[in-house]
Design a protein around this motif. Sequence first.
Motif, PDB file in Angstrom:
ATOM      1  N   TYR A 260      26.797  67.688  57.021  1.00 53.02           N
ATOM      2  CA  TYR A 260      27.151  67.508  55.603  1.00 53.02           C
ATOM      3  C   TYR A 260      27.462  68.843  54.938  1.00 53.02           C
ATOM      4  CZ  TYR A 260      26.159  62.599  56.091  1.00 53.02           C
ATOM      5  OH  TYR A 260      26.222  61.294  56.489  1.00 53.02           O
ATOM      6  N   ARG A 261      26.758  69.912  55.355  1.00 54.13           N
ATOM      7  CA  ARG A 261      27.096  71.225  54.793  1.00 54.13           C
ATOM      8  C   ARG A 261      28.542  71.581  55.138  1.00 54.13           C
ATOM      9  NH1 ARG A 261      24.317  75.218  57.113  1.00 54.13           N
ATOM     10  NH2 ARG A 261      22.938  74.001  58.430  1.00 54.13           N
ATOM     11  N   GLU A 262      28.915  71.314  56.377  1.00 53.47           N
ATOM     12  CA  GLU A 262      30.291  71.580  56.817  1.00 53.47           C
ATOM     13  C   GLU A 262      31.297  70.827  55.939  1.00 53.47           C
ATOM     14  OE1 GLU A 262      31.269  73.492  59.375  1.00 53.47           O
ATOM     15  OE2 GLU A 262      33.389  72.914  59.521  1.00 53.47           O
ATOM     16  N   HIS A 263      30.949  69.603  55.546  1.00 50.71           N
ATOM     17  CA  HIS A 263      31.901  68.777  54.792  1.00 50.71           C
ATOM     18  C   HIS A 263      32.016  69.159  53.321  1.00 50.71           C
ATOM     19  CE1 HIS A 263      32.068  66.302  58.378  1.00 50.71           C
ATOM     20  NE2 HIS A 263      33.183  65.827  57.878  1.00 50.71           N
ATOM     21  N   ILE A 264      31.031  69.871  52.782  1.00 54.03           N
ATOM     22  CA  ILE A 264      31.137  70.300  51.380  1.00 54.03           C
ATOM     23  C   ILE A 264      32.381  71.162  51.235  1.00 54.03           C
ATOM     24  CG2 ILE A 264      30.064  71.604  49.504  1.00 54.03           C
ATOM     25  CD1 ILE A 264      27.334  71.044  50.864  1.00 54.03           C
ATOM     26  N   GLU A 265      32.516  72.123  52.143  1.00 53.09           N
ATOM     27  CA  GLU A 265      33.641  73.054  52.047  1.00 53.09           C
ATOM     28  C   GLU A 265      34.908  72.468  52.653  1.00 53.09           C
ATOM     29  OE1 GLU A 265      34.039  77.555  53.310  1.00 53.09           O
ATOM     30  OE2 GLU A 265      32.058  77.040  52.513  1.00 53.09           O
ATOM     31  N   ALA A 266      34.776  71.891  53.853  1.00 57.59           N
ATOM     32  CA  ALA A 266      35.969  71.395  54.560  1.00 57.59           C
ATOM     33  C   ALA A 266      36.694  70.360  53.703  1.00 57.59           C
ATOM     34  CB  ALA A 266      35.566  70.788  55.892  1.00 57.59           C
ATOM     35  N   ASP A 267      35.949  69.453  53.096  1.00 59.70           N
ATOM     36  CA  ASP A 267      36.621  68.384  52.368  1.00 59.70           C
ATOM     37  C   ASP A 267      37.088  68.811  50.980  1.00 59.70           C
ATOM     38  OD1 ASP A 267      36.739  66.678  54.446  1.00 59.70           O
ATOM     39  OD2 ASP A 267      34.905  65.588  53.945  1.00 59.70           O
ATOM     40  N   ALA A 268      36.543  69.917  50.466  1.00 55.34           N
ATOM     41  CA  ALA A 268      37.116  70.467  49.234  1.00 55.34           C
ATOM     42  C   ALA A 268      38.539  70.945  49.528  1.00 55.34           C
ATOM     43  CB  ALA A 268      36.251  71.606  48.707  1.00 55.34           C
ATOM     44  N   VAL A 269      38.737  71.524  50.720  1.00 52.29           N
ATOM     45  CA  VAL A 269      40.076  71.955  51.148  1.00 52.29           C
ATOM     46  C   VAL A 269      40.927  70.734  51.495  1.00 52.29           C
ATOM     47  CG1 VAL A 269      41.347  73.301  52.859  1.00 52.29           C
ATOM     48  CG2 VAL A 269      39.150  74.132  52.007  1.00 52.29           C
ATOM     49  N   HIS A 270      40.338  69.808  52.239  1.00 59.30           N
ATOM     50  CA  HIS A 270      41.102  68.622  52.668  1.00 59.30           C
ATOM     51  C   HIS A 270      41.563  67.793  51.470  1.00 59.30           C
ATOM     52  CE1 HIS A 270      39.200  68.673  56.957  1.00 59.30           C
ATOM     53  NE2 HIS A 270      40.063  69.649  56.750  1.00 59.30           N
ATOM     54  N   GLU A 271      40.755  67.789  50.416  1.00 61.34           N
ATOM     55  CA  GLU A 271      41.133  67.023  49.213  1.00 61.34           C
ATOM     56  C   GLU A 271      42.494  67.492  48.708  1.00 61.34           C
ATOM     57  OE1 GLU A 271      38.796  67.691  45.573  1.00 61.34           O
ATOM     58  OE2 GLU A 271      40.749  67.315  44.668  1.00 61.34           O
ATOM     59  N   GLN A 272      42.639  68.814  48.594  1.00 64.29           N
ATOM     60  CA  GLN A 272      43.907  69.369  48.108  1.00 64.29           C
ATOM     61  C   GLN A 272      45.041  69.040  49.063  1.00 64.29           C
ATOM     62  OE1 GLN A 272      44.404  71.054  45.219  1.00 64.29           O
ATOM     63  NE2 GLN A 272      42.288  70.591  44.685  1.00 64.29           N
ATOM     64  N   LEU A 273      44.767  69.245  50.364  1.00 63.59           N
ATOM     65  CA  LEU A 273      45.818  69.024  51.366  1.00 63.59           C
ATOM     66  C   LEU A 273      46.264  67.564  51.376  1.00 63.59           C
ATOM     67  CD1 LEU A 273      44.468  71.109  54.399  1.00 63.59           C
ATOM     68  CD2 LEU A 273      46.490  71.608  53.012  1.00 63.59           C
ATOM     69  N   VAL A 274      45.307  66.651  51.291  1.00 61.16           N
ATOM     70  CA  VAL A 274      45.669  65.240  51.415  1.00 61.16           C
ATOM     71  C   VAL A 274      46.439  64.760  50.178  1.00 61.16           C
ATOM     72  CG1 VAL A 274      43.609  64.042  50.493  1.00 61.16           C
ATOM     73  CG2 VAL A 274      44.819  63.104  52.447  1.00 61.16           C
ATOM     74  N   ARG A 275      46.090  65.304  49.015  1.00 62.64           N
ATOM     75  CA  ARG A 275      46.811  64.896  47.798  1.00 62.64           C
ATOM     76  C   ARG A 275      48.225  65.446  47.779  1.00 62.64           C
ATOM     77  NH1 ARG A 275      43.347  67.302  43.409  1.00 62.64           N
ATOM     78  NH2 ARG A 275      45.150  66.874  42.108  1.00 62.64           N
TER      79      ARG A 275
END
Length: 331
Positions: A260-275
């Motif tokens: 879950y720690r990994e996903h805090i940062e990774a998905d903050a980046v992925h959010e931008q990329l996916v949008r």
Amino acid sequence: MSALPAARGPLSAAVLALLTAGPPAAGRLLAAPGTFAEPWGEDHQLALHLCYELHDRGLPGVWDGWEWDPELLRFRQELERPFLAAVRAEAEPVPPLREALEALLTEPPDGTGPSYFLLAEGERRHAREYLVHRSVYHLKEADPQLWMLPRIHGSAQAVLTAILYDEYGAGRPERAHASLFARMMAAFGLDPGYGHYLDLVPAPTLAVVNLMTLLGLHRALRGAAVGHFATVEITSSPGSARLAAALERLGGGPDGTLFYREHIEADAVHEQLVRRGVIEELVAAEPQCARDVAFGFAAAGVVDGRFADHLLGRWRAGRTSLRSPLPDDPL
Ligand SMILES: [Fe+2]
Ligand SMILES: [Fe+2]
């Protein structure tokens, strides 16, 4: 998966009987399959899950050729139709894409899902159950989404590939999200073997994963598959922060919180990329997909909402959220 799961009714029993009777043979028929009228039910969801596993890891002792057996594919379609119809019925009315995206970007101030429960009042047994539920997907993260890749093209495909590359550890197998999840399970004294807990996992959990696979396997639903995946990526970061904090409080330690720690940062980046990189580019290239992307958001909300309701309903009643308690957790 080391053993086949037990049937939960006539549909899953029919699938299991067919698959365990040897290789596909012309003329062999599914036993009277029962009713398809309860698409959210245990029997229906397990039957569908078994059909999908044939496209994925396969099933223990089952001939691989069943994957493309026409009779079983027809049966799978009989299972998919009412399930998708039920999801659609609950997802309506689907707002326009722009509106749906804005809603997704706003975290409700009064959230009530499982991550809130685990953070505020969860006990170790709740955390362990939560990991068991989530293991059905996270031990194969992001295999169901890979089906999307050859179905979209151009910029959207390139950016989606970059996101998925991260999910598999960006070239470092030990960083693959499925591996991080397995380490977390082990840290909580759980068996990280693929499919180990399938018999304990109830229909609302299977529905979450079955929907991903359903959307991934159908090219006609590629817009919805993108929308569904985007929902996970867009909403994951704050939820992952809550879960990391909750699991730390419950004794997770470094391995027990890493996923879950990994996903805090990774998905903050992925959010931008996916949008910007996936949704905007897909809709620019294929404007007819916009409505389907919005449906994908709503569909993810439907199955996640049912999953959350199930967990919280059981936990608040002092009961296990699994089909039976974990052997070493007599909840
Ligand atoms: Fe991930
Ligand atoms: Fe991600």
